[in-house]
Design an enzyme around this catalytic site. Structure first.
Site, PDB file in Angstrom:
ATOM      1  N   HIS A 209       0.832  -1.204   0.000  1.00 48.26           N
ATOM      2  CA  HIS A 209       0.000   0.000   0.000  1.00 48.26           C
ATOM      3  C   HIS A 209       0.870   1.260   0.000  1.00 48.26           C
ATOM      4  O   HIS A 209       0.581   2.230  -0.709  1.00 48.26           O
ATOM      5  CB  HIS A 209      -0.914   0.019   1.227  1.00 48.26           C
ATOM      6  N   HIS A 261       1.057  -3.867   9.139  1.00 48.57           N
ATOM      7  CA  HIS A 261       2.483  -3.749   8.855  1.00 48.57           C
ATOM      8  C   HIS A 261       3.199  -3.187  10.064  1.00 48.57           C
ATOM      9  O   HIS A 261       2.631  -2.443  10.873  1.00 48.57           O
ATOM     10  CB  HIS A 261       2.736  -2.818   7.655  1.00 48.57           C
TER      11      HIS A 261
END
Length: 337
Positions: A209, A261
């Protein structure tokens, strides 16, 4: 007279034939270039499909007491569909609007270009060129991200919640005997999650992303810096660029906020996207190329000056061959030297 007429009539035909052959050669060269670049695009998409459908990420072990992978599972704030809109739809819409308005201001909307036998609007061709550069850089960034994910195989912060590992000896990480144990042989129970979810839990580094978001939106901001001029407001361009960068920044922050993450994954992914955008804009799209010395026309802007008067003024004190109509002979010139 008849023979002369025939010769005169064949001259334009000969020139037309040469023009046709030249145009045909140009069309073949354009077609060849198009096919080569299409082949490059196809080759760049192959690693993505291989990683997604044919390759398993590296299987890493873990410590049962590792708190960095014990976060609860949460849904994405920025979903893959939203990322596609931000990284693909928004740049595409920006390119279309800017190229159309630029062509309209220049009065070139009606101009056409012949491409592979088709007559297309000139701004269509320029739009296609910009989209090709953007897409090429996007594929490079995506490939680099996928290679990192499947080579490292880092576990996501919510790995334990999704995998629910069961050790091969029948024990669990919650057992005291496994408190500080490094586990390599395990199976994921994954109750309540799909096989795809368990596989994704091992693809933390780097953040896709972040890399895709920063590449697409930063490149669009650089494109606006080169292409957009707003006469009504000097700050509008900078405001739009700020919005684009903030969208990329929020997308990256959401990956840590959602426990998808680690912060280092987001940092690396963001740097990867930034470097990809800068390299693509500078070296591939050449958005900020300055005109070279050869591009500057001197003949039409500089006026010739008659220097004969100046030469005559310095002749009495200047030895040949620099003055004209001088009275020095060769012996006198040698003496002067």
């Amino acid at each position: 007279m008849r023979d002369g007429d025939n010769e005169n009539s064949t001259a334009p035909v000969g020139r037309t034939d040469r023009e046709v052959r030249r145009a045909s050669a140009a069309q073949r060269q354009t077609l060849r270039r198009f096919l080569i670049e299409l082949l490059i695009i196809v080759v760049l998409t192959i690693p993505i499909y291989i990683c997604e459908f044919a390759v398993e990420p590296v299987r890493r072990g873990f410590f049962c007491d590792d708190e960095s992978i014990r976060y609860p599972f949460q849904d994405n704030t920025v979903t893959p569909v939203m990322l596609g809109v931000l990284a693909g739809g928004l740049p595409f819409l920006t390119f279309v609007i800017v190229e159309y308005v630029s062509s309209m201001r220049a009065g070139e909307l009606s101009s056409t270009v012949e491409l592979l036998g088709w007559h297309l609007s000139a701004w269509y061709v320029e739009l296609g060129r910009q989209l090709t550069y953007f897409g090429f850089g996007l594929l490079l960034t995506f490939d680099a991200t996928e290679v990192g994910k499947y080579t490292i195989g880092r576990l996501r912060p919510h790995f334990m919640a999704v995998c629910q590992p069961q050790l091969n000896d029948g024990s669990l990480c919650s057992d005291l005997i496994n408190l500080h144990r490094y586990v390599e042989d395990y199976e994921c129970a994954g109750e309540g999650f799909t096989v795809a979810d368990i596989r994704q839990a091992r693809l933390s580094f780097p953040s896709g992303h972040s890399s895709i978001g920063f590449y697409s939106l930063l490149y669009t901001a650089l494109y606006l810096q080169r292409k957009l001029t707003w006469r009504s407001s000097k700050l509008m361009r900078y405001f739009l660029q700020f919005v684009l960068i903030m969208l990329a920044w929020y997308t990256a922050l959401s990956r840590v906020m959602d426990s998808w993450h680690h912060w280092s994954d987001v940092l690396t992914g963001s740097l990867l996207g930034i470097v990809g955008a800068l390299l693509t804009a500078h070296y591939i799209a050449k958005l900020f190329r300055s005109p070279s010395f050869q591009d500057v026309s001197l003949g039409g802007t500089l006026r010739r000056e008659d220097t004969s008067a100046t030469l005559q003024e310095v002749c009495p004190s200047t030895p040949p061959p620099y003055c004209v109509n001088n009275s020095y002979n060769d012996d006198q010139y040698c003496t002067k030297v």
